[in-house]
Design an enzyme around this catalytic site. Structure first.
Site, PDB file in Angstrom:
ATOM      1  N   ARG A 125      27.905-130.791  -1.981  1.00  0.00           N
ATOM      2  CA  ARG A 125      26.669-130.347  -1.351  1.00  0.00           C
ATOM      3  C   ARG A 125      27.001-129.656  -0.025  1.00  0.00           C
ATOM      4  O   ARG A 125      27.963-130.027   0.675  1.00  0.00           O
ATOM      5  CB  ARG A 125      25.817-131.585  -1.085  1.00  0.00           C
ATOM      6  CG  ARG A 125      24.441-131.324  -0.515  1.00  0.00           C
ATOM      7  CD  ARG A 125      23.552-130.648  -1.482  1.00  0.00           C
ATOM      8  NE  ARG A 125      22.140-130.831  -1.179  1.00  0.00           N
ATOM      9  CZ  ARG A 125      21.192-130.103  -1.744  1.00  0.00           C
ATOM     10  NH1 ARG A 125      21.490-129.157  -2.621  1.00  0.00           N
ATOM     11  NH2 ARG A 125      19.925-130.327  -1.462  1.00  0.00           N
ATOM     12  N   THR A 396      18.245-123.108  -9.432  1.00  0.00           N
ATOM     13  CA  THR A 396      19.478-123.880  -9.503  1.00  0.00           C
ATOM     14  C   THR A 396      20.016-123.596 -10.896  1.00  0.00           C
ATOM     15  O   THR A 396      19.369-122.937 -11.694  1.00  0.00           O
ATOM     16  CB  THR A 396      19.121-125.379  -9.301  1.00  0.00           C
ATOM     17  OG1 THR A 396      18.607-125.549  -7.990  1.00  0.00           O
ATOM     18  CG2 THR A 396      20.292-126.316  -9.500  1.00  0.00           C
ATOM     19  N   THR A 414      23.824-124.827  -7.000  1.00  0.00           N
ATOM     20  CA  THR A 414      22.642-124.085  -6.538  1.00  0.00           C
ATOM     21  C   THR A 414      22.880-123.333  -5.248  1.00  0.00           C
ATOM     22  O   THR A 414      23.757-123.681  -4.443  1.00  0.00           O
ATOM     23  CB  THR A 414      21.462-125.068  -6.333  1.00  0.00           C
ATOM     24  OG1 THR A 414      20.266-124.326  -6.104  1.00  0.00           O
ATOM     25  CG2 THR A 414      21.679-126.008  -5.172  1.00  0.00           C
ATOM     26  N   ASN A 416      19.801-122.923  -3.855  1.00  0.00           N
ATOM     27  CA  ASN A 416      18.422-123.333  -3.597  1.00  0.00           C
ATOM     28  C   ASN A 416      17.475-122.298  -4.187  1.00  0.00           C
ATOM     29  O   ASN A 416      17.331-122.237  -5.396  1.00  0.00           O
ATOM     30  CB  ASN A 416      18.152-123.620  -2.121  1.00  0.00           C
ATOM     31  CG  ASN A 416      16.912-124.511  -1.968  1.00  0.00           C
ATOM     32  OD1 ASN A 416      16.494-125.161  -2.926  1.00  0.00           O
ATOM     33  ND2 ASN A 416      16.320-124.534  -0.803  1.00  0.00           N
ATOM     34  N   ASP A 438      16.080-127.822   2.057  1.00  0.00           N
ATOM     35  CA  ASP A 438      15.981-129.106   1.338  1.00  0.00           C
ATOM     36  C   ASP A 438      15.905-130.298   2.294  1.00  0.00           C
ATOM     37  O   ASP A 438      15.658-131.425   1.870  1.00  0.00           O
ATOM     38  CB  ASP A 438      17.146-129.287   0.360  1.00  0.00           C
ATOM     39  CG  ASP A 438      16.795-128.758  -1.024  1.00  0.00           C
ATOM     40  OD1 ASP A 438      15.624-128.399  -1.249  1.00  0.00           O
ATOM     41  OD2 ASP A 438      17.692-128.697  -1.878  1.00  0.00           O
ATOM     42  N   SER A 467      19.269-133.834  -2.235  1.00  0.00           N
ATOM     43  CA  SER A 467      19.095-132.994  -3.421  1.00  0.00           C
ATOM     44  C   SER A 467      18.381-133.779  -4.514  1.00  0.00           C
ATOM     45  O   SER A 467      18.294-135.007  -4.464  1.00  0.00           O
ATOM     46  CB  SER A 467      20.470-132.559  -3.927  1.00  0.00           C
ATOM     47  OG  SER A 467      20.366-131.911  -5.173  1.00  0.00           O
ATOM     48  N   GLY A 489      15.503-126.844 -11.111  1.00  0.00           N
ATOM     49  CA  GLY A 489      14.041-126.909 -10.929  1.00  0.00           C
ATOM     50  C   GLY A 489      13.565-127.839  -9.833  1.00  0.00           C
ATOM     51  O   GLY A 489      12.508-128.467  -9.986  1.00  0.00           O
ATOM     52  N   GLY A 490      14.314-127.952  -8.732  1.00  0.00           N
ATOM     53  CA  GLY A 490      13.858-128.801  -7.623  1.00  0.00           C
ATOM     54  C   GLY A 490      13.621-130.233  -8.106  1.00  0.00           C
ATOM     55  O   GLY A 490      14.374-130.745  -8.937  1.00  0.00           O
TER      56      GLY A 490
END
Ligand code: GLY
Length: 587
Positions: A125, A396, A414, A416, A438, A467, A489-490
């Site tokens: 990340r 993503t 991703t 984002n 995020d 995340s 998709g978040g």
């Protein structure tokens, strides 16, 4: 994404834990029984037909959002590589052929389960730059700005190169140069643009066109046309430097220098020290169970593994039999389980280096039993006002890989939003992420809807933003590899991934049906059951309304790519909601 800013962006975009070793490591020698699949009937008017076929591979299978990237993994396995080599090849190839989300300017998570029983996860990340501060995205009047979404200040320190290189060095069998060769070739010699890339670039012209990507991805006022042989010399050079020198080319060398210089020119805050300090982190996988199946998934800094485990534990605690798929009773229990798990997600989770995450409690069966008791089968429970609104990432990509020895990798990565912050670094040939969005923008303060966002996910220098990415590997009750799955998709990543898991375990759907079945989503706040348009039968809709659910219909929920074991091999299915633009590659 925060609702206030969804509109604004829409305008802009327009556009090492060790599991018991299985009896034998290879698929062909074990050939475990696969529980029989059951036919399913979808609601009338639903956009997909049940009973479609999946792609099949006797030996291995790769499913990603871009077929040339899947083919890169195929090439690597055929050359003797394992699933980790192939996953790294797919990851770098996506950065070339799927620039909307594939990346080296972003980050991700990888779950690995080797055929000998070793399981691991790596967290690559992004982190907040050292110059980041809690209120950096507020203007002088205390109003949130767009700077966490678009432009040079929106980026966290990228982790993708460090993460993929680290995964390869520990679990791969090839050199970085070997695994990156297909990506370098496609960047240097070009690949043929398809209608997916054309459509994606065209709809994002107002966004990407604001920065230097306008000269690379657009010609004569339009996106590069399908059929064009598209070469990316700057990216090819960058990838070659990484292949030759390793991740130090990115974090300590020429690529990083160019990134930092661009940041300085554009008003960004990433400096050399940020890159030099970046580290991908090996984390102990979350190992949970669901009705005898074992799941390996991602711990924080992703919320994915905890929330999937917690929601499924709640569902399991509700009884040995689940109501039939597609009924109001089932949708109510599933939505209520998600609601409870998301309340915890939104208020308790953050980067474990900064926040004490109650991981053991949240993933325990005992806790799930207590939460299950709060569900009234005849009445929906309102989300309490402090249930916290969460950010909703727009784009993503996930890929699933199983090799010919039964090693498996689930990776989600991703930038984002699609094309990240829209900042394209032309000298080194890649897009930068806008992952700073995020973080919770206004922790402790009510937003425009009176909602309080999680303090645990406040911005701090060097902190990873929370995340929802949920790469997951599922073993059957005999301990054999069963399913490799994850999504884009978040927050909907969590619900979509877990519904594919539930569809194949509880409802015995084929993978093709499990992926095509209408999905629902509940994230605590807004306190609404989101359902795909035409995804409910009239009976189910009436039943849910009687129970008290507010229903919001939306066009499509998430983007899943999955591989599942079947008799004699592996099935792969890419997201049907993406219009067939993904691609499996198998043998
Ligand atoms: N950027 C979307 C996520 O990490 O969940």
């Amino acid at each position: 994404m925060k609702p206030s800013r969804v509109l604004a962006v829409a305008l802009l975009v327009a556009t090492a834990c060790r599991a018991p070793a299985p009896a034998s490591s290879g698929l062909r020698s074990t050939e475990p029984a696969v529980p029989p699949r059951r036919a399913v009937t979808f609601p009338e008017g639903w956009r997909f037909k049940a009973g479609e076929k999946a792609a099949f591979g006797e030996h291995f299978m790769i499913a990603s959002n871009q077929v040339l990237a899947s083919d890169a993994g195929n090439e690597i396995i055929r050359a003797g590589g394992n699933a980790v080599d192939a996953a790294v090849a797919v990851g770098f190839a996506l950065a070339v052929t799927y620039p909307v989300a594939g990346n080296i300017g972003g980050g991700g998570f990888m779950v690995i389960r080797m055929a000998d029983g070793r399981a691991a996860t790596i967290d690559y990340r992004e982190v907040a730059p050292l110059a980041a501060s809690r209120n950096m995205y507020f203007d002088a009047n205390g109003n949130p700005t767009m700077e966490s979404i678009i432009g040079y200040r929106a980026s966290g320190v990228p982790g993708a190169v460090a993460g993929m290189a680290e995964a390869l060095s520990k679990y791969g069998s090839m050199t970085l140069a070997q695994a990156m060769a297909p990506a370098i070739r496609m960047a240097r010699d070009g690949f043929v643009v398809d209608s997916q890339l054309y459509g994606s670039l065209r709809s994002s012209q107002g966004y990407v066109g604001r920065f230097d990507g306008k000269d690379v991805f657009y010609k004569d006022g339009d996106a590069i046309k399908p059929g064009t042989l598209f070469k990316q010399p700057a990216l090819a050079r960058t990838l070659q430097l990484i292949a030759d020198q390793g991740p130090k080319a990115f974090y300590h060398g020429e690529v990083g220098d160019s990134l930092v210089a661009a940041m300085q020119r554009g008003g960004g805050i990433i400096v050399k020290q940020d890159l030099e300090q970046y580290k991908a982190i090996w984390r102990t996988p979350i190992r949970s169970t669901y009705r005898g199946y074992a799941m390996y998934s991602m711990p924080p800094s992703s919320s994915g593994g905890i929330v999937v485990a917690e929601a499924l534990n709640i569902l399991e605690a509700l009884g040995d039999t689940v109501p039939s798929w597609g009924t109001a009773a089932y949708d109510h229990l599933l939505g209520s389980a998600y609601q409870r798990a998301f309340i915890d997600r939104n208020s308790k989770l953050g980067d474990p280096a900064f926040v004490n995450v109650p991981l053991e409690q949240l993933t325990s069966k005992e806790y799930a039993r207590a939460l299950a008791k709060t569900i009234d089968r005849n009445r929906k429970t309102p989300t309490p006002p402090n249930g916290a609104q969460i950010a909703d990432g727009m784009h993503t990509t996930h890929y699933s890989v199983v090799d010919d020895k039964g090693n498996a990798v689930a990776t989600t990565t991703t930038l984002n939003n699609g094309y990240g912050s829209a900042v394209y670094l032309k000298n080194v040939g890649f897009f930068m992420n806008d992952e700073m969005d995020d973080f919770a923008a206004a922790p402790g303060k009510p937003n425009m809807f009176g909602l309080v966002q999680g303090e645990a996910n406040a911005i701090a220098p060097g902190k990873r933003m929370l995340s929802a990415m949920s790469p997951t590997i599922v073993l059957d009750p005999q301990g054999q590899l069963f399913l490799v799955v994850g999504a884009a998709g978040g927050p909907r990543i969590i619900t979509a991934t877990s519904q594919v898991i539930l569809n194949v375990i509880d409802h015995r759907m084929s993978l093709a049906d499990a992926m095509r079945a209408p999905r629902l989503h509940h994230q605590a706040l807004p306190d609404t059951l989101m359902v795909e348009t035409n995804g409910l039968s009239a009976d189910a809709e009436a039943g849910l309304k009687r129970i008290g659910h507010g229903i919001k219909y939306i066009g499509g929920l998430a983007n899943v790519n999955a591989v599942m074991r079947v008799k004699g091999g592996w099935e792969g299915v890419t997201e049907p909601r993406m219009g067939g633009t993904g691609g499996t590659s198998a043998h």
